[in-house]
Motif scaffolding. Structure first.
Motif, PDB file in Angstrom:
ATOM      1  N   SER A   1     -38.937 -18.932  39.372  1.00 34.42           N
ATOM      2  CA  SER A   1     -39.942 -19.973  39.119  1.00 34.42           C
ATOM      3  C   SER A   1     -41.144 -19.432  38.361  1.00 34.42           C
ATOM      4  CB  SER A   1     -40.389 -20.609  40.432  1.00 34.42           C
ATOM      5  OG  SER A   1     -41.002 -19.649  41.253  1.00 34.42           O
ATOM      6  N   VAL A   2     -41.357 -18.127  38.426  1.00 32.27           N
ATOM      7  CA  VAL A   2     -42.413 -17.512  37.618  1.00 32.27           C
ATOM      8  C   VAL A   2     -41.881 -17.196  36.223  1.00 32.27           C
ATOM      9  CG1 VAL A   2     -43.950 -15.524  37.418  1.00 32.27           C
ATOM     10  CG2 VAL A   2     -43.571 -16.571  39.645  1.00 32.27           C
ATOM     11  N   VAL A   3     -40.684 -16.639  36.147  1.00 34.43           N
ATOM     12  CA  VAL A   3     -40.098 -16.232  34.868  1.00 34.43           C
ATOM     13  C   VAL A   3     -39.819 -17.441  33.977  1.00 34.43           C
ATOM     14  CG1 VAL A   3     -38.053 -15.156  33.834  1.00 34.43           C
ATOM     15  CG2 VAL A   3     -39.164 -14.104  35.787  1.00 34.43           C
ATOM     16  N   ILE A   4     -39.495 -18.573  34.570  1.00 33.58           N
ATOM     17  CA  ILE A   4     -39.148 -19.759  33.772  1.00 33.58           C
ATOM     18  C   ILE A   4     -40.338 -20.236  32.928  1.00 33.58           C
ATOM     19  CG2 ILE A   4     -39.728 -21.612  35.399  1.00 33.58           C
ATOM     20  CD1 ILE A   4     -36.962 -22.801  34.679  1.00 33.58           C
ATOM     21  N   LEU A   5     -41.547 -19.890  33.338  1.00 27.50           N
ATOM     22  CA  LEU A   5     -42.719 -20.257  32.547  1.00 27.50           C
ATOM     23  C   LEU A   5     -42.702 -19.581  31.175  1.00 27.50           C
ATOM     24  CD1 LEU A   5     -45.389 -20.040  35.377  1.00 27.50           C
ATOM     25  CD2 LEU A   5     -44.476 -22.111  34.337  1.00 27.50           C
ATOM     26  N   PHE A   6     -42.105 -18.391  31.099  1.00 22.10           N
ATOM     27  CA  PHE A   6     -41.989 -17.691  29.819  1.00 22.10           C
ATOM     28  C   PHE A   6     -41.111 -18.461  28.840  1.00 22.10           C
ATOM     29  CE2 PHE A   6     -39.454 -14.781  27.186  1.00 22.10           C
ATOM     30  CZ  PHE A   6     -40.457 -14.212  26.421  1.00 22.10           C
ATOM     31  N   PHE A   7     -40.106 -19.150  29.339  1.00 23.33           N
ATOM     32  CA  PHE A   7     -39.151 -19.860  28.485  1.00 23.33           C
ATOM     33  C   PHE A   7     -39.593 -21.270  28.124  1.00 23.33           C
ATOM     34  CE2 PHE A   7     -36.631 -16.651  30.678  1.00 23.33           C
ATOM     35  CZ  PHE A   7     -36.026 -16.043  29.594  1.00 23.33           C
ATOM     36  N   LEU A   8     -40.761 -21.683  28.531  1.00 20.55           N
ATOM     37  CA  LEU A   8     -41.240 -23.041  28.291  1.00 20.55           C
ATOM     38  C   LEU A   8     -41.217 -23.456  26.818  1.00 20.55           C
ATOM     39  CD1 LEU A   8     -42.300 -25.557  29.647  1.00 20.55           C
ATOM     40  CD2 LEU A   8     -44.590 -24.619  29.505  1.00 20.55           C
ATOM     41  N   PRO A   9     -41.620 -22.608  25.866  1.00 22.25           N
ATOM     42  CA  PRO A   9     -41.561 -23.055  24.463  1.00 22.25           C
ATOM     43  C   PRO A   9     -40.144 -23.385  23.980  1.00 22.25           C
ATOM     44  CG  PRO A   9     -42.944 -21.117  24.658  1.00 22.25           C
ATOM     45  CD  PRO A   9     -42.289 -21.310  25.992  1.00 22.25           C
ATOM     46  N   TRP A  10     -39.132 -22.755  24.555  1.00 27.26           N
ATOM     47  CA  TRP A  10     -37.755 -23.008  24.137  1.00 27.26           C
ATOM     48  C   TRP A  10     -37.122 -24.145  24.930  1.00 27.26           C
ATOM     49  CZ3 TRP A  10     -39.640 -18.008  24.767  1.00 27.26           C
ATOM     50  CH2 TRP A  10     -39.824 -17.312  23.583  1.00 27.26           C
TER      51      TRP A  10
END
Length: 188
Positions: free
Chosen positions: A98-107
């Motif tokens: 749930s923290v790492v998924i924030l990194f993928f937000l632009p994609w």
């Protein structure tokens, strides 16, 4: 601020003979801690069903047979993993994911416009519900565990994950307002 931002427990004199009744993380970790506590063995089946629905949406949207096979394989591996590993292991995976998924937000956001000003009205309700869900998760992360709070945390965890994992689908839905030329103008 009632100890929510300055960690009130740091100002209590230490007593080695008394164990605190409840230990809460720092306020900015509380939503993720709430997701960790929400992951129980009873929660794994609804979580797997939710992830299987998301994977089937990806499989139906894709025309590539390899992607469809990969989605089916991931669903089967998750089913076996949910059976083989303890629920707390999956709680740590969910908390970290749930923290790492924030990194993928632009994609993940496939919207033709990036500003909320030009998006459909229902997108604003989705964002508002997400913010409310995140605040509720944060509040439940500082509260002592209880069966009611556990169920609320589980519902909020599903919504949190659904917000991001279904974003490639819901971010393209609706009628978008045209972006003015002053925003898209290129001088050269």
């Amino acid at each position: 601020m009632g100890g929510y931002f300055l960690e009130a427990n740091n100002f209590i004199p230490a007593n080695p003979f008394v164990t605190p009744t409840h230990i809460a993380p720092v306020w900015y970790f509380t939503p993720f801690y709430s997701m960790l506590r929400a992951t129980t063995s009873n929660f794994l089946l609804p979580l797997w069903i939710f992830l299987a629905v998301i994977l089937s949406m990806f499989a139906l949207k894709s025309k590539d047979v390899k992607v469809k096979g990969a989605c089916a394989a991931i669903a089967l591996v998750l089913a076996a993993g949910f059976y083989a590993f303890d629920a707390k292991f999956w709680g740590v995976v969910i908390m970290g994911g749930s923290v790492v998924i924030l990194f993928f937000l632009p994609w993940l956001d496939h919207s033709p416009v990036k500003s909320i000003r030009y998006r459909p009205q229902f997108h604003k309700y989705i964002y508002g519900t997400f913010i409310l869900t995140f605040v509720v998760l944060g509040y439940l992360g500082i509260e002592p565990p209880s069966p009611l709070y556990e169920k609320i945390s589980q519902i909020c965890t599903i919504y949190y994950l659904g917000f991001f994992l279904a974003m490639p689908f819901w971010s393209t839905l609706g009628t978008f307002k045209p972006v003015p030329t002053r925003v898209t103008f290129k001088s050269h």
